[in-house]
Write a protein that holds these residues in place. Structure first.
Motif, PDB file in Angstrom:
ATOM      1  N   LEU A 135      -8.546 -61.029  -3.965  1.00  0.00           N
ATOM      2  CA  LEU A 135      -7.216 -61.629  -3.570  1.00  0.00           C
ATOM      3  C   LEU A 135      -6.186 -60.471  -2.527  1.00  0.00           C
ATOM      4  O   LEU A 135      -5.773 -59.953  -3.578  1.00  0.00           O
ATOM      5  CB  LEU A 135      -6.572 -61.772  -4.563  1.00  0.00           C
ATOM      6  CG  LEU A 135      -7.448 -63.124  -4.774  1.00  0.00           C
ATOM      7  CD1 LEU A 135      -7.375 -64.382  -6.346  1.00  0.00           C
ATOM      8  CD2 LEU A 135      -7.983 -64.545  -3.966  1.00  0.00           C
ATOM      9  N   VAL A 136      -5.339 -60.820  -1.685  1.00  0.00           N
ATOM     10  CA  VAL A 136      -5.079 -59.154  -1.306  1.00  0.00           C
ATOM     11  C   VAL A 136      -3.426 -59.719  -0.933  1.00  0.00           C
ATOM     12  O   VAL A 136      -4.091 -60.670   0.194  1.00  0.00           O
ATOM     13  CB  VAL A 136      -5.484 -58.518  -0.514  1.00  0.00           C
ATOM     14  CG1 VAL A 136      -4.496 -57.351   0.200  1.00  0.00           C
ATOM     15  CG2 VAL A 136      -6.761 -58.140  -0.691  1.00  0.00           C
ATOM     16  N   GLU A 137      -2.331 -59.409  -1.567  1.00  0.00           N
ATOM     17  CA  GLU A 137      -1.274 -60.224  -1.470  1.00  0.00           C
ATOM     18  C   GLU A 137      -0.139 -58.936  -0.394  1.00  0.00           C
ATOM     19  O   GLU A 137      -0.854 -58.301   0.012  1.00  0.00           O
ATOM     20  CB  GLU A 137      -0.611 -60.118  -2.769  1.00  0.00           C
ATOM     21  CG  GLU A 137      -0.800 -61.434  -3.572  1.00  0.00           C
ATOM     22  CD  GLU A 137      -1.523 -60.713  -4.429  1.00  0.00           C
ATOM     23  OE1 GLU A 137      -1.543 -61.021  -5.816  1.00  0.00           O
ATOM     24  OE2 GLU A 137      -2.248 -59.222  -4.478  1.00  0.00           O
ATOM     25  N   SER A 138       1.000 -59.694   0.355  1.00  0.00           N
ATOM     26  CA  SER A 138       1.028 -59.309   0.970  1.00  0.00           C
ATOM     27  C   SER A 138       2.759 -59.966   1.660  1.00  0.00           C
ATOM     28  O   SER A 138       3.143 -60.719   0.949  1.00  0.00           O
ATOM     29  CB  SER A 138       1.319 -58.615   2.634  1.00  0.00           C
ATOM     30  OG  SER A 138       0.456 -60.157   3.052  1.00  0.00           O
ATOM     31  N   GLY A 139       3.489 -59.347   1.694  1.00  0.00           N
ATOM     32  CA  GLY A 139       5.005 -59.700   1.887  1.00  0.00           C
ATOM     33  C   GLY A 139       6.156 -59.358   1.450  1.00  0.00           C
ATOM     34  O   GLY A 139       7.454 -60.114   1.192  1.00  0.00           O
ATOM     35  N   GLY A 140       5.750 -59.016  -0.297  1.00  0.00           N
ATOM     36  CA  GLY A 140       6.633 -58.607  -0.994  1.00  0.00           C
ATOM     37  C   GLY A 140       8.011 -57.644  -0.259  1.00  0.00           C
ATOM     38  O   GLY A 140       7.357 -57.247   0.757  1.00  0.00           O
ATOM     39  N   GLY A 141       9.065 -57.238  -0.535  1.00  0.00           N
ATOM     40  CA  GLY A 141      10.062 -56.057  -0.536  1.00  0.00           C
ATOM     41  C   GLY A 141      11.129 -57.160  -1.561  1.00  0.00           C
ATOM     42  O   GLY A 141      11.397 -58.339  -2.062  1.00  0.00           O
ATOM     43  N   LEU A 142      12.624 -56.039  -1.036  1.00  0.00           N
ATOM     44  CA  LEU A 142      13.522 -56.379  -1.325  1.00  0.00           C
ATOM     45  C   LEU A 142      14.317 -56.960  -0.566  1.00  0.00           C
ATOM     46  O   LEU A 142      14.690 -56.991   1.283  1.00  0.00           O
ATOM     47  CB  LEU A 142      14.094 -54.831  -1.511  1.00  0.00           C
ATOM     48  CG  LEU A 142      15.541 -54.308  -1.117  1.00  0.00           C
ATOM     49  CD1 LEU A 142      15.401 -55.056  -3.115  1.00  0.00           C
ATOM     50  CD2 LEU A 142      16.232 -52.887  -1.402  1.00  0.00           C
ATOM     51  N   VAL A 143      15.199 -57.485  -0.658  1.00  0.00           N
ATOM     52  CA  VAL A 143      15.741 -58.779  -0.614  1.00  0.00           C
ATOM     53  C   VAL A 143      17.242 -58.795  -1.087  1.00  0.00           C
ATOM     54  O   VAL A 143      16.921 -58.818  -2.210  1.00  0.00           O
ATOM     55  CB  VAL A 143      14.537 -60.131   0.009  1.00  0.00           C
ATOM     56  CG1 VAL A 143      14.897 -61.010  -0.917  1.00  0.00           C
ATOM     57  CG2 VAL A 143      15.873 -60.915   0.869  1.00  0.00           C
ATOM     58  N   GLN A 144      18.550 -59.910  -0.489  1.00  0.00           N
ATOM     59  CA  GLN A 144      19.580 -60.191  -1.082  1.00  0.00           C
ATOM     60  C   GLN A 144      19.461 -61.220  -1.268  1.00  0.00           C
ATOM     61  O   GLN A 144      18.232 -62.357  -1.160  1.00  0.00           O
ATOM     62  CB  GLN A 144      21.293 -60.011   0.038  1.00  0.00           C
ATOM     63  CG  GLN A 144      20.883 -58.249   0.163  1.00  0.00           C
ATOM     64  CD  GLN A 144      22.195 -58.391   1.225  1.00  0.00           C
ATOM     65  OE1 GLN A 144      22.602 -59.162   2.531  1.00  0.00           O
ATOM     66  NE2 GLN A 144      23.315 -56.971   1.068  1.00  0.00           N
ATOM     67  N   ALA A 145      20.248 -61.434  -2.510  1.00  0.00           N
ATOM     68  CA  ALA A 145      20.713 -62.717  -2.623  1.00  0.00           C
ATOM     69  C   ALA A 145      20.192 -63.726  -2.047  1.00  0.00           C
ATOM     70  O   ALA A 145      21.853 -63.846  -1.533  1.00  0.00           O
ATOM     71  CB  ALA A 145      21.440 -63.274  -3.810  1.00  0.00           C
ATOM     72  N   GLY A 146      20.250 -65.823  -1.852  1.00  0.00           N
ATOM     73  CA  GLY A 146      20.125 -66.442  -0.492  1.00  0.00           C
ATOM     74  C   GLY A 146      18.975 -66.092   0.434  1.00  0.00           C
ATOM     75  O   GLY A 146      19.111 -66.941   1.151  1.00  0.00           O
ATOM     76  N   GLY A 147      18.934 -64.260   0.538  1.00  0.00           N
ATOM     77  CA  GLY A 147      17.806 -64.071   1.451  1.00  0.00           C
ATOM     78  C   GLY A 147      15.797 -65.036   1.208  1.00  0.00           C
ATOM     79  O   GLY A 147      16.058 -65.960   0.374  1.00  0.00           O
ATOM     80  N   SER A 148      14.988 -65.349   1.911  1.00  0.00           N
ATOM     81  CA  SER A 148      14.093 -65.611   2.015  1.00  0.00           C
ATOM     82  C   SER A 148      13.131 -64.546   2.312  1.00  0.00           C
ATOM     83  O   SER A 148      12.938 -63.164   2.644  1.00  0.00           O
ATOM     84  CB  SER A 148      13.475 -66.512   3.334  1.00  0.00           C
ATOM     85  OG  SER A 148      14.769 -67.904   3.690  1.00  0.00           O
ATOM     86  N   LEU A 149      11.589 -64.498   2.040  1.00  0.00           N
ATOM     87  CA  LEU A 149      10.281 -64.167   1.732  1.00  0.00           C
ATOM     88  C   LEU A 149       9.545 -64.810   1.591  1.00  0.00           C
ATOM     89  O   LEU A 149       9.126 -65.612   1.253  1.00  0.00           O
ATOM     90  CB  LEU A 149      10.425 -63.088   0.609  1.00  0.00           C
ATOM     91  CG  LEU A 149      11.154 -61.447   0.772  1.00  0.00           C
ATOM     92  CD1 LEU A 149      10.614 -60.879  -0.208  1.00  0.00           C
ATOM     93  CD2 LEU A 149      10.810 -61.149   1.695  1.00  0.00           C
ATOM     94  N   ARG A 150       8.284 -64.463   2.783  1.00  0.00           N
ATOM     95  CA  ARG A 150       7.118 -65.124   2.603  1.00  0.00           C
ATOM     96  C   ARG A 150       6.392 -64.041   2.468  1.00  0.00           C
ATOM     97  O   ARG A 150       5.749 -63.245   2.800  1.00  0.00           O
ATOM     98  CB  ARG A 150       6.746 -66.238   3.894  1.00  0.00           C
ATOM     99  CG  ARG A 150       5.549 -66.598   4.225  1.00  0.00           C
ATOM    100  CD  ARG A 150       6.185 -67.355   5.204  1.00  0.00           C
ATOM    101  NE  ARG A 150       4.250 -67.966   5.697  1.00  0.00           N
ATOM    102  CZ  ARG A 150       3.198 -68.218   6.396  1.00  0.00           C
ATOM    103  NH1 ARG A 150       2.926 -67.238   7.494  1.00  0.00           N
ATOM    104  NH2 ARG A 150       2.501 -69.054   6.627  1.00  0.00           N
ATOM    105  N   LEU A 151       5.643 -64.527   1.025  1.00  0.00           N
ATOM    106  CA  LEU A 151       4.564 -63.807   0.396  1.00  0.00           C
ATOM    107  C   LEU A 151       2.748 -64.722   1.538  1.00  0.00           C
ATOM    108  O   LEU A 151       2.622 -65.763   1.645  1.00  0.00           O
ATOM    109  CB  LEU A 151       4.139 -64.022  -1.181  1.00  0.00           C
ATOM    110  CG  LEU A 151       5.349 -63.422  -1.456  1.00  0.00           C
ATOM    111  CD1 LEU A 151       5.161 -63.560  -3.316  1.00  0.00           C
ATOM    112  CD2 LEU A 151       5.607 -62.281  -1.991  1.00  0.00           C
ATOM    113  N   SER A 152       1.730 -63.800   1.070  1.00  0.00           N
ATOM    114  CA  SER A 152       0.654 -64.075   1.777  1.00  0.00           C
ATOM    115  C   SER A 152      -0.477 -63.660   1.257  1.00  0.00           C
ATOM    116  O   SER A 152      -0.071 -62.420   0.785  1.00  0.00           O
ATOM    117  CB  SER A 152       0.326 -63.890   3.588  1.00  0.00           C
ATOM    118  OG  SER A 152       1.364 -63.802   4.451  1.00  0.00           O
ATOM    119  N   CYS A 153      -1.772 -64.232   0.686  1.00  0.00           N
ATOM    120  CA  CYS A 153      -2.300 -64.366  -0.034  1.00  0.00           C
ATOM    121  C   CYS A 153      -4.024 -64.743   0.750  1.00  0.00           C
ATOM    122  O   CYS A 153      -4.296 -65.581   1.019  1.00  0.00           O
ATOM    123  CB  CYS A 153      -2.819 -64.605  -1.405  1.00  0.00           C
ATOM    124  SG  CYS A 153      -4.430 -63.973  -2.145  1.00  0.00           S
ATOM    125  N   ALA A 154      -4.551 -63.370   1.350  1.00  0.00           N
ATOM    126  CA  ALA A 154      -5.554 -63.526   2.025  1.00  0.00           C
ATOM    127  C   ALA A 154      -7.254 -62.787   0.921  1.00  0.00           C
ATOM    128  O   ALA A 154      -7.127 -62.612   0.226  1.00  0.00           O
ATOM    129  CB  ALA A 154      -6.131 -62.567   3.128  1.00  0.00           C
TER     130      ALA A 154
END
Length: 124
Positions: free
Chosen positions: A4-23
């Motif tokens: 299982l390989v995750e991607s999409g993490g990072g640094l974001v400001q409060a109120g922002g959005s991120l999308r994580l993926s897992c292949a």
């Protein structure tokens, strides 16, 4: 060998959005529950969300902000995270449950495979 390989993490400001993926690879997981857990520094790993077929369940702390989805053709699961808060900061782990397991919430002993984790940091 299952991976299982995750991607999409990072640094974001409060109120922002991120999308994580897992292949996922090594097995077809279309009939298995798949989900996400997270672990903040000094805290236990906790359930975030899971999906079986197209039915999702969520921890109360993320309900209404996070959306879990899956693409069986790609053997993948996703976590759309909106309205992020500093308390969402953690390492996020993709997970697949043992065959036939489905409960709310999933617990760690339900999990057969884990990803390596991806860091999500939300700044205030």
């Amino acid at each position: 060998q299952v991976q299982l390989v995750e991607s999409g993490g990072g640094l974001v400001q409060a109120g922002g959005s991120l999308r994580l993926s897992c292949a996922a690879s090594g097995r077809t997981f279309s009939s298995y529950a798949m989900g996400w857990f997270r672990q903040a520094p000094g805290k236990e790993r906790e359930f975030v969300a899971a999906i079986r077929w197209n039915f999702g369940i969520y921890a109360d702390s993320v309900k209404g902000r996070f959306i879990i989805s899956r693409d069986n053709a790609k053997n993948a699961v996703y976590l759309q995270m909106n309205s992020l808060k500093p308390e969402d900061t953690a390492v996020y782990y993709c997970a697949t449950a043992r065959y036939g397991i489905w409960r709310n919430p999933l617990i760690q002993s339900d999990i057969e495979y884990w990803g390596q984790g991806t860091q999500v940091t939300v700044s205030s």
